[in-house]
Design a protein around this motif. Structure first.
Motif, PDB file in Angstrom:
ATOM      1  N   GLY A 175     -11.001  11.810  -0.151  1.00  0.00           N
ATOM      2  CA  GLY A 175     -11.296  13.147  -0.667  1.00  0.00           C
ATOM      3  C   GLY A 175     -11.839  13.164  -2.084  1.00  0.00           C
ATOM      4  N   SER A 244     -16.565  20.863   0.832  1.00  0.00           N
ATOM      5  CA  SER A 244     -15.756  20.326   1.925  1.00  0.00           C
ATOM      6  C   SER A 244     -15.862  21.304   3.083  1.00  0.00           C
ATOM      7  CB  SER A 244     -14.289  20.194   1.507  1.00  0.00           C
ATOM      8  OG  SER A 244     -14.144  19.136   0.597  1.00  0.00           O
ATOM      9  N   ASP A 287     -15.160  17.137  -6.134  1.00  0.00           N
ATOM     10  CA  ASP A 287     -14.859  16.607  -4.796  1.00  0.00           C
ATOM     11  C   ASP A 287     -13.381  16.846  -4.451  1.00  0.00           C
ATOM     12  OD1 ASP A 287     -14.912  15.318  -2.386  1.00  0.00           O
ATOM     13  OD2 ASP A 287     -15.290  13.318  -3.182  1.00  0.00           O
ATOM     14  N   ALA A 288     -12.499  16.423  -5.347  1.00  0.00           N
ATOM     15  CA  ALA A 288     -11.068  16.574  -5.079  1.00  0.00           C
ATOM     16  C   ALA A 288     -10.692  18.052  -4.944  1.00  0.00           C
ATOM     17  CB  ALA A 288     -10.254  15.924  -6.198  1.00  0.00           C
ATOM     18  N   SER A 290     -12.654  20.564  -4.121  1.00  0.00           N
ATOM     19  CA  SER A 290     -13.226  21.220  -2.935  1.00  0.00           C
ATOM     20  C   SER A 290     -12.329  20.957  -1.732  1.00  0.00           C
ATOM     21  CB  SER A 290     -14.666  20.754  -2.674  1.00  0.00           C
ATOM     22  OG  SER A 290     -14.703  19.448  -2.148  1.00  0.00           O
ATOM     23  N   THR A 291     -11.743  19.770  -1.666  1.00  0.00           N
ATOM     24  CA  THR A 291     -10.789  19.464  -0.600  1.00  0.00           C
ATOM     25  C   THR A 291      -9.539  20.338  -0.756  1.00  0.00           C
ATOM     26  OG1 THR A 291     -11.628  17.197  -0.569  1.00  0.00           O
ATOM     27  CG2 THR A 291      -9.532  17.589   0.540  1.00  0.00           C
TER      28      THR A 291
HETATM   29 MG    MG Z   1     -13.429  16.126  -1.339  1.00  0.00          MG
END
Ligand code: MG
Ligand code: ADP
Length: 342
Positions: A175, A244, A287-288, A290-291
């Protein structure tokens, strides 16, 4: 005479066109298959040979990060070794892995556990990233077992190294590693003198500079209609945009969609969103988060704001939400919903 005048005007137009071409060279664009997705590098306002060398180095760096963090395949790395380390026994991790784990745990804490780097066991059991894509959920009993130690609070930092405190406490950087790889790619492009570029890893991207003096224009995909965009983001400077979604890796089983973003509290696919796009200053965080936002759904939007980011979320009913500053079109990012003319 009128004919001559027309000819002269045409000549002038041709000369202007030529000038426009020389002052705005074409973008250099290259694609590579890395981290299970097509990564497209777009470099503008840079001499072609310099741009190509920069892209090659950036792609190599992304591949190196993939090899360093993946829990798939047979090539050994420290993350896989850690996941097989006897529970309770400390193991030092390489500085780079240590650093991304610290970042991951900070975001796990800040997101109330919606993002978790400790889902290795359930992720492997669901198998969405295995060569043979799954067609049905895993047996309930196996999932219960995998979830027993799949808690980020069971990862302990000691002076002798990192400890996993349960047999099913396993790391998975799925993730966050792609975002980190995008950030590293941008750093490598910059080391090669590139000032204007986009690194786009299957819709997850970071952009720097501008597109011949104008903002870069980024389409956000509609989570259900492949060829439709939800809207456009216009951005310049240095911005990461990561999504995501439940539409990339999924199967339909008993009329329901089963996908690869798990709710860490249940081990089941998260059900509160169809897609979550986070805009932040770097792709690792985007990224993290959006997860995390995907797991939290619309209720997570205030948390995104509090942490200095922006987001566009499509909830489980298909409704589009955005953080308020995006709706106002505040610079340096503006969101234009599809149908609205930017
Ligand atoms: Mg992610
Ligand atoms: P994608 O990889 O499609 O861009 P994400 O960035 O949302 O999507 O990452 C999903 C991957 O992260 C999964 O394949 C899995 O490896 C891992 N993962 C699944 N659920 C979570 C979660 N709640 N927190 C952190 N990582 C997760």
């Amino acid at each position: 005479l009128p004919f001559l005048r027309r000819l002269r005007r045409a000549g002038l137009a041709a000369a202007l066109l030529l000038a426009a071409c020389t002052s705005a060279p074409e973008d250099v664009r290259e694609s590579r298959f890395i981290m299970g997705t097509l990564v497209t590098f777009t470099v503008s306002d840079t001499p072609r040979q310099q741009a190509l060398a920069a892209i090659k180095a950036a792609a190599d760096e992304m591949q190196r990060i993939q090899n360093t963090f993946t829990i798939y395949g047979d090539t050994p790395n420290a993350v896989k070794a850690f996941n097989h380390q006897p529970p309770g026994r400390p193991m030092p991790l390489p500085a780079e892995v240590d650093a991304l784990l610290q970042t991951s745990l900070a975001i796990a804490r800040a997101s109330g556990g919606a993002f978790s780097p400790a889902l290795g066991a359930p992720d492997l059991l669901w198998g969405f990233s295995l060569p043979d894509a799954p067609h049905a959920p895993p047996p309930a009993r196996a999932l219960t077992r995998a979830m027993q130690g799949a808690d980020w609070r069971l990862l302990a930092h000691t002076p002798q190294g990192w400890v996993r405190q349960h047999a099913s406490t396993q790391l998975d950087f799925g993730g966050i590693a792609k975002g980190y790889a995008i950030d590293r790619a941008i750093a490598v492009l910059r080391q090669h003198g590139v000032r204007h570029a986009i690194v786009d890893a299957g819709g997850d991207m970071r952009l720097i500079g501008s597109h011949h003096g104008r903002p870069w224009r980024i389409g956000i995909r509609h989570p259900r209609r492949k060829t439709t965009v939800l809207g456009w983001l216009e951005a310049q400077g240095d911005i990461a945009i990561v999504t995501s979604g439940d539409y990339e890796r999924f199967f339909i089983w008993h009329g329901k969609r089963w996908h690869h973003i798990l709710d860490p509290s249940t081990g089941q696919p998260a059900r509160r969103a169809m897609s979550a796009t986070v805009i932040a200053s770097d792709a690792t965080r985007a990224d993290a988060w959006s997860t995390a936002l995907f797991v939290l759904g619309a209720e997570g939007l205030p948390l995104i704001r509090q942490n200095g980011m922006r987001a566009v979320l499509v909830d489980a009913a298909g409704r589009v939400h955005a953080t308020p500053d995006l709706q106002g079109g505040v610079s340096p990012v503006a969101f234009h919903p599809a149908g609205e003319n930017p």
